[in-house]
Design a protein around this motif. Structure first.
Motif, short mmCIF file in Angstrom:
data_model
loop_
_atom_site.label_atom_id
_atom_site.label_comp_id
_atom_site.label_asym_id
_atom_site.label_seq_id
_atom_site.Cartn_x
_atom_site.Cartn_y
_atom_site.Cartn_z
N ARG A 16 14.76 -7.58 -0.15
CA ARG A 16 14.39 -8.24 1.10
C ARG A 16 14.08 -9.69 0.78
NH1 ARG A 16 16.24 -6.53 5.31
NH2 ARG A 16 14.63 -7.52 6.58
N LEU A 17 14.49 -10.57 1.69
CA LEU A 17 14.18 -11.99 1.57
C LEU A 17 13.07 -12.35 2.55
CD1 LEU A 17 17.77 -13.57 1.61
CD2 LEU A 17 16.53 -12.64 -0.35
N LEU A 18 12.32 -13.39 2.23
CA LEU A 18 11.34 -13.93 3.17
C LEU A 18 11.96 -15.10 3.89
CD1 LEU A 18 7.99 -13.89 1.15
CD2 LEU A 18 8.77 -12.27 2.88
N GLN A 19 12.08 -14.99 5.22
CA GLN A 19 12.62 -16.05 6.06
C GLN A 19 14.00 -16.52 5.59
OE1 GLN A 19 9.13 -18.70 5.74
NE2 GLN A 19 8.80 -18.34 7.92
N GLY A 20 14.79 -15.58 5.05
CA GLY A 20 16.13 -15.92 4.62
C GLY A 20 16.21 -16.77 3.37
N ASP A 21 15.10 -16.92 2.66
CA ASP A 21 15.05 -17.77 1.47
C ASP A 21 15.49 -16.97 0.24
OD1 ASP A 21 14.45 -19.43 -0.65
OD2 ASP A 21 12.52 -20.07 0.15
N PHE A 22 16.60 -17.36 -0.35
CA PHE A 22 17.13 -16.64 -1.51
C PHE A 22 16.26 -16.81 -2.75
CE2 PHE A 22 20.62 -16.18 1.25
CZ PHE A 22 21.49 -15.24 0.73
N SER A 169 12.78 -17.13 11.18
CA SER A 169 11.41 -17.53 10.83
C SER A 169 10.50 -16.33 10.69
CB SER A 169 10.85 -18.48 11.89
OG SER A 169 10.69 -17.82 13.14
N ARG A 170 10.89 -15.21 11.29
CA ARG A 170 10.06 -14.00 11.23
C ARG A 170 10.59 -12.97 10.24
NH1 ARG A 170 7.09 -13.16 16.55
NH2 ARG A 170 7.28 -15.15 17.65
N ASP A 171 11.85 -13.15 9.81
CA ASP A 171 12.49 -12.11 9.01
C ASP A 171 11.78 -11.93 7.67
OD1 ASP A 171 14.90 -10.30 8.96
OD2 ASP A 171 15.15 -11.33 7.05
N GLY A 172 11.42 -10.67 7.40
CA GLY A 172 10.73 -10.33 6.16
C GLY A 172 9.26 -10.69 6.15
N MET A 173 8.77 -11.30 7.23
CA MET A 173 7.38 -11.78 7.24
C MET A 173 6.41 -10.77 7.85
SD MET A 173 7.70 -14.65 5.74
CE MET A 173 6.12 -15.45 6.03
N GLN A 174 6.94 -9.79 8.59
CA GLN A 174 6.10 -8.80 9.28
C GLN A 174 5.06 -9.46 10.17
OE1 GLN A 174 5.52 -6.34 5.37
NE2 GLN A 174 5.19 -4.90 7.04
N THR A 175 5.50 -10.50 10.88
CA THR A 175 4.60 -11.23 11.78
C THR A 175 4.79 -10.82 13.23
OG1 THR A 175 6.23 -13.02 11.83
CG2 THR A 175 4.40 -13.24 10.29
N GLY A 176 5.66 -9.86 13.47
CA GLY A 176 5.92 -9.42 14.84
C GLY A 176 7.27 -9.89 15.32
N VAL A 177 7.94 -9.03 16.06
CA VAL A 177 9.28 -9.35 16.55
C VAL A 177 9.20 -10.40 17.66
CG1 VAL A 177 9.29 -7.55 18.34
CG2 VAL A 177 11.44 -8.27 17.28
N VAL A 199 9.70 -7.27 12.57
CA VAL A 199 9.07 -6.02 12.98
C VAL A 199 8.01 -5.63 11.95
CG1 VAL A 199 9.40 -3.57 13.46
CG2 VAL A 199 11.12 -5.23 14.20
N ALA A 200 6.76 -5.46 12.42
CA ALA A 200 5.64 -5.24 11.50
C ALA A 200 4.99 -3.88 11.66
CB ALA A 200 4.59 -6.33 11.69
N THR A 201 4.85 -3.43 12.89
CA THR A 201 4.16 -2.16 13.18
C THR A 201 4.86 -1.45 14.31
OG1 THR A 201 2.68 -3.04 14.88
CG2 THR A 201 1.96 -3.27 12.57
N LEU A 202 4.39 -0.24 14.59
CA LEU A 202 4.93 0.51 15.72
C LEU A 202 4.70 -0.21 17.04
CD1 LEU A 202 3.99 4.21 14.84
CD2 LEU A 202 6.27 3.16 14.78
N GLU A 203 3.69 -1.07 17.09
CA GLU A 203 3.42 -1.81 18.31
C GLU A 203 4.60 -2.71 18.69
OE1 GLU A 203 0.92 -1.64 20.57
OE2 GLU A 203 0.40 0.15 19.39
N ASP A 204 5.28 -3.26 17.69
CA ASP A 204 6.45 -4.09 17.97
C ASP A 204 7.54 -3.28 18.64
OD1 ASP A 204 5.71 -6.69 16.88
OD2 ASP A 204 5.69 -5.69 14.95
N GLY A 222 13.30 -3.65 8.48
CA GLY A 222 13.50 -3.82 7.05
C GLY A 222 12.23 -3.66 6.26
N LYS A 223 11.56 -4.78 6.01
CA LYS A 223 10.42 -4.77 5.10
C LYS A 223 9.33 -3.80 5.51
CE LYS A 223 7.20 -7.79 2.65
NZ LYS A 223 6.73 -9.19 2.43
N ALA A 224 9.09 -3.65 6.82
CA ALA A 224 8.03 -2.75 7.27
C ALA A 224 8.28 -1.31 6.84
CB ALA A 224 7.88 -2.83 8.79
N LEU A 225 9.54 -0.93 6.74
CA LEU A 225 9.86 0.41 6.24
C LEU A 225 9.63 0.49 4.74
CD1 LEU A 225 13.19 1.32 8.11
CD2 LEU A 225 10.90 2.24 8.54
#
Length: 242
Positions: A16-22, A169-177, A199-204, A222-225
């Motif tokens: 998994r990448l954080l914010q698309g950063d390789f 900006s949110r990908d891999g960050m688990q900050t909410g969809v 996506v961070a939690t079931l709430e999303d 992704g990362k949340a799983l």
């Protein structure tokens, strides 16, 4: 709404990448095929695969691993990353991939995407990765001036199977969809939209469920799983409740 586990491939590994950063990579498995089977066994109905190396190189780099996953999991698979010509599209579809995701090409080589849609109706997904609503391409390394909505609308009449909308900006960050951004896109085009990124939690997922009527057909997780923040079984169960 379908829950779609993500398997991102880099140098033969599931990452998994954080914010698309390789440069900010977390390796979750040296055996992506086993990870795919794990998600299948936990109830996944579909898998999202990305050839990260291919997305930067402009040509597939993890083909044999993808072939193995398709052969072993017996689930519908969508694949993106480095797909720039019809022969590559055909190669993936011939090996059993259900949908091919075209992202960079959708902006930079429209005639190719048009031909792909005409040649393989219902098998092409438009991948739109965006930062602040603007499309990013070449493995998220290059930003354009075009908005996600404008790009999606330009393909509305081409028989696209779906649009995957990723807020980088949110990908891999688990900050909410990005619920509102995804909603706006879904309401703006007559194409099913799949949410992705943050996506961070079931709430999303709960926030997205009411938007099915707006055209949001699924969500990639992704990362949340991988971190255990979300249980795939619980997420799937949530979508089945009436």
């Amino acid at each position: 709404m379908v829950i779609i586990p993500a398997i991102d491939l880099k140098e033969g590994k599931c990452v998994r990448l954080l914010q698309g950063d390789f440069e900010r990579v977390t390796v979750y498995s040296d055996r992506p095929g086993e990870m795919a089977c794990l998600w299948r066994d936990k109830g996944a109905e579909r898998l999202h695969l990305v050839d990260l190396d291919g997305s930067v190189a402009g040509a597939p780099k993890n083909v044999e691993i993808i072939r193995q996953i398709v052969r072993e999991v017996c689930l519908p698979v969508e694949i993106g990353g480095g797909i720039r010509d019809l022969s590559t599209v055909k190669r993936y579809l011939d090996m059993g991939v259900q949908w091919v995701i075209l992202g960079t090409a959708a902006l930079k080589d429209r005639m190719f995407v048009y031909k792909a849609c005409d040649s393989f109706p219902g098998r092409i997904i438009l991948g739109i990765d965006a930062v602040k609503g603007r499309v990013a391409v070449e493995g998220w390394t290059e930003q354009s001036a075009m908005t996600a909505l404008d790009l999606a609308k330009s393909y509305e009449s081409r028989g696209i199977a779906a649009v995957i909308y990723t807020d980088i900006s949110r990908d891999g960050m688990q900050t909410g969809v990005n619920v509102e951004g995804t909603r706006s896109l879904a309401e703006g085009v007559d194409i099913p939209v799949i949410a992705s990124g943050g996506v961070a939690t079931l709430e999303d997922i709960k926030k997205l469920l009411p938007l099915e009527e707006a055209g949001i057909a699924g969500v990639i997780v992704g990362k949340a799983l991988y971190s255990g923040a979300i249980s795939l079984e619980e997420a799937i169960s949530l979508t089945k409740q009436t």
